[in-house]
Write a protein that holds these residues in place. Structure first.
Motif, PDB file in Angstrom:
ATOM      1  N   LYS A 232      -3.192   4.265  30.628  1.00 28.76           N
ATOM      2  CA  LYS A 232      -3.018   4.986  29.365  1.00 28.76           C
ATOM      3  C   LYS A 232      -1.663   5.669  29.266  1.00 28.76           C
ATOM      4  O   LYS A 232      -1.202   5.976  28.174  1.00 28.76           O
ATOM      5  CB  LYS A 232      -4.131   6.028  29.201  1.00 28.76           C
ATOM      6  N   PHE A 233      -1.032   5.908  30.404  1.00 27.14           N
ATOM      7  CA  PHE A 233       0.250   6.621  30.397  1.00 27.14           C
ATOM      8  C   PHE A 233       1.450   5.689  30.251  1.00 27.14           C
ATOM      9  O   PHE A 233       2.575   6.156  30.108  1.00 27.14           O
ATOM     10  CB  PHE A 233       0.389   7.452  31.676  1.00 27.14           C
ATOM     11  N   HIS A 234       1.219   4.388  30.301  1.00 27.27           N
ATOM     12  CA  HIS A 234       2.343   3.467  30.107  1.00 27.27           C
ATOM     13  C   HIS A 234       1.841   2.186  29.445  1.00 27.27           C
ATOM     14  O   HIS A 234       1.870   1.103  30.024  1.00 27.27           O
ATOM     15  CB  HIS A 234       3.060   3.162  31.436  1.00 27.27           C
ATOM     16  N   LYS A 235       1.393   2.337  28.201  1.00 26.87           N
ATOM     17  CA  LYS A 235       0.845   1.188  27.478  1.00 26.87           C
ATOM     18  C   LYS A 235       1.936   0.231  27.027  1.00 26.87           C
ATOM     19  O   LYS A 235       1.723  -0.978  26.963  1.00 26.87           O
ATOM     20  CB  LYS A 235       0.052   1.672  26.265  1.00 26.87           C
ATOM     21  N   PHE A 236       3.097   0.800  26.670  1.00 27.97           N
ATOM     22  CA  PHE A 236       4.180  -0.026  26.156  1.00 27.97           C
ATOM     23  C   PHE A 236       5.289  -0.189  27.186  1.00 27.97           C
ATOM     24  O   PHE A 236       5.531   0.702  28.006  1.00 27.97           O
ATOM     25  CB  PHE A 236       4.785   0.594  24.889  1.00 27.97           C
ATOM     26  N   ASP A 237       5.970  -1.304  27.115  1.00 31.77           N
ATOM     27  CA  ASP A 237       7.147  -1.547  27.931  1.00 31.77           C
ATOM     28  C   ASP A 237       8.332  -0.874  27.228  1.00 31.77           C
ATOM     29  O   ASP A 237       8.856  -1.383  26.238  1.00 31.77           O
ATOM     30  CB  ASP A 237       7.379  -3.051  28.068  1.00 31.77           C
TER      31      ASP A 237
ATOM     32  N   ARG B  78     -13.309   2.349  40.418  1.00 37.95           N
ATOM     33  CA  ARG B  78     -11.926   1.924  40.643  1.00 37.95           C
ATOM     34  C   ARG B  78     -11.273   1.450  39.350  1.00 37.95           C
ATOM     35  O   ARG B  78     -10.106   1.731  39.085  1.00 37.95           O
ATOM     36  CB  ARG B  78     -11.895   0.797  41.689  1.00 37.95           C
ATOM     37  N   LEU B  79     -12.060   0.756  38.531  1.00 31.32           N
ATOM     38  CA  LEU B  79     -11.540   0.283  37.246  1.00 31.32           C
ATOM     39  C   LEU B  79     -11.229   1.464  36.328  1.00 31.32           C
ATOM     40  O   LEU B  79     -10.216   1.462  35.616  1.00 31.32           O
ATOM     41  CB  LEU B  79     -12.553  -0.646  36.582  1.00 31.32           C
ATOM     42  N   GLY B  80     -12.084   2.491  36.367  1.00 32.12           N
ATOM     43  CA  GLY B  80     -11.831   3.681  35.550  1.00 32.12           C
ATOM     44  C   GLY B  80     -10.537   4.376  35.940  1.00 32.12           C
ATOM     45  O   GLY B  80      -9.796   4.864  35.076  1.00 32.12           O
ATOM     46  N   GLU B  81     -10.252   4.429  37.233  1.00 34.55           N
ATOM     47  CA  GLU B  81      -9.002   5.035  37.702  1.00 34.55           C
ATOM     48  C   GLU B  81      -7.792   4.225  37.231  1.00 34.55           C
ATOM     49  O   GLU B  81      -6.780   4.783  36.808  1.00 34.55           O
ATOM     50  CB  GLU B  81      -9.012   5.129  39.229  1.00 34.55           C
ATOM     51  N   LYS B  82      -7.916   2.901  37.293  1.00 32.35           N
ATOM     52  CA  LYS B  82      -6.829   2.035  36.827  1.00 32.35           C
ATOM     53  C   LYS B  82      -6.591   2.217  35.332  1.00 32.35           C
ATOM     54  O   LYS B  82      -5.442   2.245  34.860  1.00 32.35           O
ATOM     55  CB  LYS B  82      -7.179   0.574  37.113  1.00 32.35           C
TER      56      LYS B  82
ATOM     57  N   GLY C 113     -25.759  -2.289  45.609  1.00 28.38           N
ATOM     58  CA  GLY C 113     -25.382  -0.979  45.089  1.00 28.38           C
ATOM     59  C   GLY C 113     -23.900  -0.688  45.088  1.00 28.38           C
ATOM     60  O   GLY C 113     -23.492   0.464  44.947  1.00 28.38           O
ATOM     61  N   ARG C 114     -23.064  -1.704  45.237  1.00 31.80           N
ATOM     62  CA  ARG C 114     -21.616  -1.483  45.302  1.00 31.80           C
ATOM     63  C   ARG C 114     -20.928  -1.681  43.947  1.00 31.80           C
ATOM     64  O   ARG C 114     -19.720  -1.467  43.826  1.00 31.80           O
ATOM     65  CB  ARG C 114     -21.005  -2.429  46.338  1.00 31.80           C
ATOM     66  N   PHE C 115     -21.696  -2.093  42.940  1.00 28.33           N
ATOM     67  CA  PHE C 115     -21.091  -2.375  41.639  1.00 28.33           C
ATOM     68  C   PHE C 115     -20.516  -1.103  41.008  1.00 28.33           C
ATOM     69  O   PHE C 115     -19.482  -1.148  40.338  1.00 28.33           O
ATOM     70  CB  PHE C 115     -22.130  -2.996  40.705  1.00 28.33           C
ATOM     71  N   ALA C 116     -21.183   0.033  41.233  1.00 27.92           N
ATOM     72  CA  ALA C 116     -20.683   1.302  40.673  1.00 27.92           C
ATOM     73  C   ALA C 116     -19.294   1.623  41.211  1.00 27.92           C
ATOM     74  O   ALA C 116     -18.463   2.204  40.501  1.00 27.92           O
ATOM     75  CB  ALA C 116     -21.652   2.437  41.000  1.00 27.92           C
ATOM     76  N   GLY C 117     -19.032   1.229  42.445  1.00 32.98           N
ATOM     77  CA  GLY C 117     -17.710   1.476  43.020  1.00 32.98           C
ATOM     78  C   GLY C 117     -16.620   0.696  42.312  1.00 32.98           C
ATOM     79  O   GLY C 117     -15.490   1.184  42.155  1.00 32.98           O
ATOM     80  N   ILE C 118     -16.950  -0.532  41.868  1.00 30.55           N
ATOM     81  CA  ILE C 118     -15.975  -1.313  41.104  1.00 30.55           C
ATOM     82  C   ILE C 118     -15.625  -0.587  39.818  1.00 30.55           C
ATOM     83  O   ILE C 118     -14.449  -0.482  39.430  1.00 30.55           O
ATOM     84  CB  ILE C 118     -16.537  -2.711  40.768  1.00 30.55           C
TER      85      ILE C 118
ATOM     86  N   LEU D 123      -2.793  -1.528  23.286  1.00 29.51           N
ATOM     87  CA  LEU D 123      -3.867  -2.051  24.106  1.00 29.51           C
ATOM     88  C   LEU D 123      -3.388  -2.129  25.547  1.00 29.51           C
ATOM     89  O   LEU D 123      -2.345  -2.731  25.821  1.00 29.51           O
ATOM     90  CB  LEU D 123      -4.284  -3.446  23.631  1.00 29.51           C
ATOM     91  N   GLY D 124      -4.140  -1.513  26.444  1.00 31.48           N
ATOM     92  CA  GLY D 124      -3.809  -1.585  27.860  1.00 31.48           C
ATOM     93  C   GLY D 124      -4.918  -2.310  28.605  1.00 31.48           C
ATOM     94  O   GLY D 124      -6.094  -1.972  28.450  1.00 31.48           O
ATOM     95  N   ILE D 125      -4.568  -3.325  29.373  1.00 31.25           N
ATOM     96  CA  ILE D 125      -5.555  -4.077  30.142  1.00 31.25           C
ATOM     97  C   ILE D 125      -5.356  -3.786  31.623  1.00 31.25           C
ATOM     98  O   ILE D 125      -4.275  -4.007  32.166  1.00 31.25           O
ATOM     99  CB  ILE D 125      -5.430  -5.590  29.887  1.00 31.25           C
ATOM    100  N   SER D 126      -6.390  -3.278  32.254  1.00 35.93           N
ATOM    101  CA  SER D 126      -6.361  -2.973  33.682  1.00 35.93           C
ATOM    102  C   SER D 126      -7.268  -3.948  34.422  1.00 35.93           C
ATOM    103  O   SER D 126      -8.238  -4.455  33.861  1.00 35.93           O
ATOM    104  CB  SER D 126      -6.847  -1.537  33.939  1.00 35.93           C
TER     105      SER D 126
END
Length: 262
Positions: free
Chosen positions: A105-110, A96-100, A88-93, A73-76
């Protein structure tokens, strides 16, 4: 497959619940919970950010142990101001969240914590069971706890696969499910999970005894998962349309041209 799919949906549902409880915000803070993702609006405080780290660490520690690292599980998170939710700025959030999330996904585990040899794995096997390795997942050792649920000619299996079979069978047979604290007083081991989710949440298909659980503070959620034959939806508890139609093969199907086509 039905039980595993429901288990994954419970992982997401209860991870969001755990995070809200850790931060100290109500479940109404969950904007979206679907397709293995949840979105929460939380205060931008040091305590909230620390809660995210703590919950993610606890859940992944459990997933490493129980799923051999196949699930994570990865929490961004992203910071936002009140103005970001209007004009109309909610789509921008969300962008940005999608990019995070894509980065996460590339470093879910420590790897510093979980990398290297897996110690103690072979010590968990009981060679008196037949077979010692669970035949359903082929990864976890068979569990003595799950032996009581075997039919005469069945093979031994691990506790988690037993739980998935238990969930898959009951979501189409029962009408209500309770999510409780792992220490809740639920009668009958056959009515609940052998492996509480994240080591915290117990799931049980029960109809009675709820008043006692509520008074003790161990009943966390209670869902009606079925729709009656006349289409009526329960109004006394939360309705979750999980129970679905299960096709059954009948003798007349042997002569149905629609099934025999081709």
């Amino acid at each position: 497959l039905r039980g595993r799919s429901f288990a994954v949906s419970l992982f997401c549902e209860l991870a969001a619940d755990m995070l809200c409880r850790e931060i100290g915000i109500p479940s109404t803070s969950i904007l979206l919970n679907a397709a293995g993702k949840f979105t929460i609006i939380a205060p931008n405080t040091i305590a909230a950010r620390k809660a995210v780290e703590n919950v993610e660490d606890r859940i992944n520690a459990w997933l490493i142990e129980k799923t051999c690292g196949e699930n994570a599980l990865g929490i961004s998170s992203v910071e936002a101001s009140p103005a970001d939710f209007v004009s109309g700025r909610f789509a921008g959030i969300y962008d940005r969240l999608g990019e995070k999330m894509a980065e996460r996904k590339f470093h879910k585990f420590d790897l510093d914590r979980y990398g290297g040899a897996v110690t103690g794995y072979l010590d968990r096997f009981d060679n008196t069971l037949t077979p010692p390795l669970c035949p359903y997942c082929g990864k976890r050792p068979s569990s003595p706890q799950a032996e009581r649920f075997r039919e005469k000619d069945d093979k031994s299996l691990c506790a988690m696969c037993r739980d998935h079979i238990f969930l898959g069978e009951n979501i189409v047979k029962k009408t209500r499910i309770a999510i409780c604290d792992k220490d809740a007083d639920i009668k009958g081991v056959e009515n609940k999970l052998l492996e509480p989710i994240f080591g915290v949440y117990q799931a049980a298909f029960i109809e009675g005894g709820l008043t006692k659980l509520t008074r003790e503070g161990t009943l966390l959620k209670y869902w009606d998962i079925a729709i009656s034959a006349d289409g009526q939806v329960a109004k006394d508890v939360t309705a979750r349309f999980i129970n679905g139609y299960v096709p059954v093969y009948a003798e007349e199907d042997r002569y149905d041209d629609r099934l025999l086509e081709g």
